[in-house]
Structures are given as structure tokens and as C-alpha cells.
Write an enzyme that holds these catalytic residues in place. Structure first.
Site, short mmCIF file in Angstrom:
data_model
loop_
_atom_site.label_atom_id
_atom_site.label_comp_id
_atom_site.label_asym_id
_atom_site.label_seq_id
_atom_site.Cartn_x
_atom_site.Cartn_y
_atom_site.Cartn_z
CG HIS A 148 -3.30 -6.46 -5.81
ND1 HIS A 148 -2.92 -7.60 -5.14
CD2 HIS A 148 -3.22 -5.45 -4.90
CE1 HIS A 148 -2.62 -7.30 -3.89
NE2 HIS A 148 -2.80 -6.01 -3.72
CG ASP B 14 -3.64 -2.40 -2.91
OD1 ASP B 14 -2.95 -2.65 -3.92
OD2 ASP B 14 -3.65 -3.13 -1.91
CG HIS C 243 -1.35 0.72 1.29
ND1 HIS C 243 -0.93 0.46 -0.01
CD2 HIS C 243 -2.13 -0.35 1.62
CE1 HIS C 243 -1.45 -0.68 -0.43
NE2 HIS C 243 -2.17 -1.21 0.55
CG HIS D 14 -6.84 0.13 -0.08
ND1 HIS D 14 -7.66 -0.96 -0.25
CD2 HIS D 14 -5.61 -0.36 0.26
CE1 HIS D 14 -6.97 -2.06 -0.03
NE2 HIS D 14 -5.73 -1.73 0.29
CG ASP E 112 -0.65 -7.10 0.10
OD1 ASP E 112 -0.87 -6.24 0.97
OD2 ASP E 112 -1.35 -7.23 -0.92
CG HIS E 113 1.25 -3.05 -0.61
ND1 HIS E 113 1.17 -2.42 -1.84
CD2 HIS E 113 0.14 -3.81 -0.51
CE1 HIS E 113 0.06 -2.79 -2.45
NE2 HIS E 113 -0.59 -3.63 -1.66
CG HIS F 57 -3.07 -3.24 3.64
ND1 HIS F 57 -4.10 -3.05 2.75
CD2 HIS F 57 -3.57 -2.90 4.86
CE1 HIS F 57 -5.19 -2.63 3.40
NE2 HIS F 57 -4.89 -2.53 4.67
#
Length: 257
Positions: free
Chosen positions: A169, A131, A53, A109, A57-58, A55
Site C-alpha cells: 500500500h 500488509d 494473506h 495483521h 484486495d490481495h 484480504h
């Protein structure tokens, strides 16, 4: 020989490295630096990147990785991330390093979220779910609805019980603290909580986890369980409910926990 290794990033992210015969697939590289270090230290070359996805941090490490390894294919969902070169949708399959991954659309999410299912790995089937499903929990609903997330988790619940769940995570201990409030009499959960405490005290990862264990201990996969429903209904003061009501109330409870 196939291996799947975690690469720690930021404060609690896991970037996954799927390696075979000196080549690597990197899952959700939010940061390029630890990935490059891992590749160099293990004598690996980057073969492909897969994204769950959008975001930061990905995805934020994609550009630098592709500079270091030009023409690397980047697989991911339909979203605004321009670095993705191959767009995927539900039920697509991709073959990388002679490994076939099946794609599941799992909105909740985020609306673009997808997961990758590898039927053969060193210890059984493997699911890279970003996530969506966490060890002991699930992702916050930043874009999707409770119904969408419940349906997405239902797709995952239907997979083989020996599936290894590779989430993104290290949230397990906090997730299980909440789960113990929801199901204080769940012996499997209490045992898992003790084991997780010991692993974190030893600074060991708590993922991947087995889907079979998630089905026994993760309240977000147990919203059809009578004890879970009663506890959530009491907390949320629900007089009448369906499973979607329970899931929505459970997610809201966790958000405020």
C-alpha cells in the site's frame, strides 16, 4: 534480466510484478484488470501467483487471471481462499523463474499472513511483506495480537539491512506524519518525511523502501528505543511497561491518529 515493478490498483494498493525473460510472478492480485493490462503492455506471460494473506484486495483477481492463464500455480498460506493451489508454511522455500523465495510466517495483521524473501534481486534482497510492514508503519491488527505482530516484525528486523521492502500500500506519507509525532527530534525521520512529500507531490511511488531506512525512521521497528518508549508511555499514561506494552500502545495510538 530480472525486474520488479509496481502495478497500481484500487486507490492505494500495489500489486507487484516480478518479471524475467518474458515471464511474470504476480504478488497479491486484488484486481485482475490492471495486472492483465501490465502483462499485455510488457509482453509478459503469467507464470505464478503468490499470496500473502486472505484480504479481498490481495486475492480477488486470482480467478480471472487463472481463467486467462489456465493452470497457473497459486502459492499462499493456509486460509479459506480456495484459489490457492500450493499451501505454504514458515521456512518453506519455493523456486519460481529460477528464483528461490523463503517463506516467513508473520501473523498479526491476519493470522494467516506470510511474507516472501528473495535473497537476490536487482538492488539487493527483496521482501514481499503484504500488509505486515509498511514504509514508515505496520498493518492494523485485524486478527492477531500485539505480541504476534511484534514477533513478526522482529523476524523482518533481523534480515539484511539492504533488503528492499515491497509492501502492498501507498501509506507512507500518513505513516510518517504519525511517526513525526512519536519522534519529533529524529533527524533521519524528518528528512525522510520531506523526501516523501516531494515524491507524492510528483505522483511517484514511495516504495520499495530499504530496511535500513525503516530501522532508522519507522516507530514500529523502534519500540526498544528509549525516546520512542518515553513518548508512547507518556501518551498512554503507562507507569511501568515492557516492549510489548509499548508496541500495543503505539499501535492503538496510530489507530486513533
Amino acid at each position: 534480466m530480472l525486474s520488479i515493478s509496481p502495478i497500481s490498483a484500487f486507490s492505494d494498493n500495489y500489486i507487484w510484478c516480478v518479471a524475467r525473460e518474458g515471464k511474470a510472478i504476480i504478488v497479491d492480485p486484488g484486481d485482475a484488470a490492471p495486472v492483465l493490462k501490465h502483462l499485455d503492455e510488457n509482453g509478459l506471460s503469467l507464470s505464478a501467483i503468490i499470496i500473502t494473506h486472505h484480504h479481498y484486495d490481495h486475492v480477488n483477481g486470482i480467478e480471472l487471471l487463472c481463467e486467462r492463464y489456465p493452470n497457473t500455480p497459486v502459492y499462499g498460506p493456509e486460509n479459506q481462499c480456495k484459489s490457492i493451489t500450493q499451501r505454504l508454511k514458515h521456512d518453506d522455500t519455493i523456486t519460481l523463474l529460477d528464483l528461490t523465495f523463503r517463506v516467513f510466517a508473520v501473523p498479526g495483521h491476519t493470522l494467516d499472513h506470510i511474507a516472501y524473501y528473495l535473497e537476490t534481486s536487482p538492488s539487493g534482497p527483496a521482501l514481499f511483506c503484504g500488509d505486515t510492514l509498511f514504509a514508515g508503519g505496520c498493518g492494523r491488527l485485524f486478527e492477531g495480537t500485539p505480541k504476534q505482530m511484534l514477533n513478526s516484525l522482529g523476524l523482518i528486523q533481523a534480515l539484511a539491512a539492504d533488503t528492499e521492502v515491497y509492501c502492498a500500500h501507498e501509506y507512507t506519507l500518513s505513516n510518517l506524519r504519525f511517526a513525526c509525532v512519536v519522534e519529533p527530534n529524529n533527524r533521519d525521520l524528518l528528512s525522510r518525511f520531506e523526501d516523501t512529500q516531494a515524491r507524492r507531490q510528483a505522483d511517484l511511488p514511495t516504495v520499495p523502501s530499504k530496511l535500513a531506512l525503516e530501522l532508522l525512521t519507522n516507530p514500529f521497528l523502534r519500540t526498544d528505543n528509549a525516546a520512542v518508549q518515553q513518548q508512547v508511555a507518556t501518551h498512554a499514561a503507562l507507569k511501568y511497561w515492557n516492549q510489548n506494552d509499548i508496541f500495543a500502545s503505539l499501535r492503538a495510538w496510530k489507530d486513533d491518529f
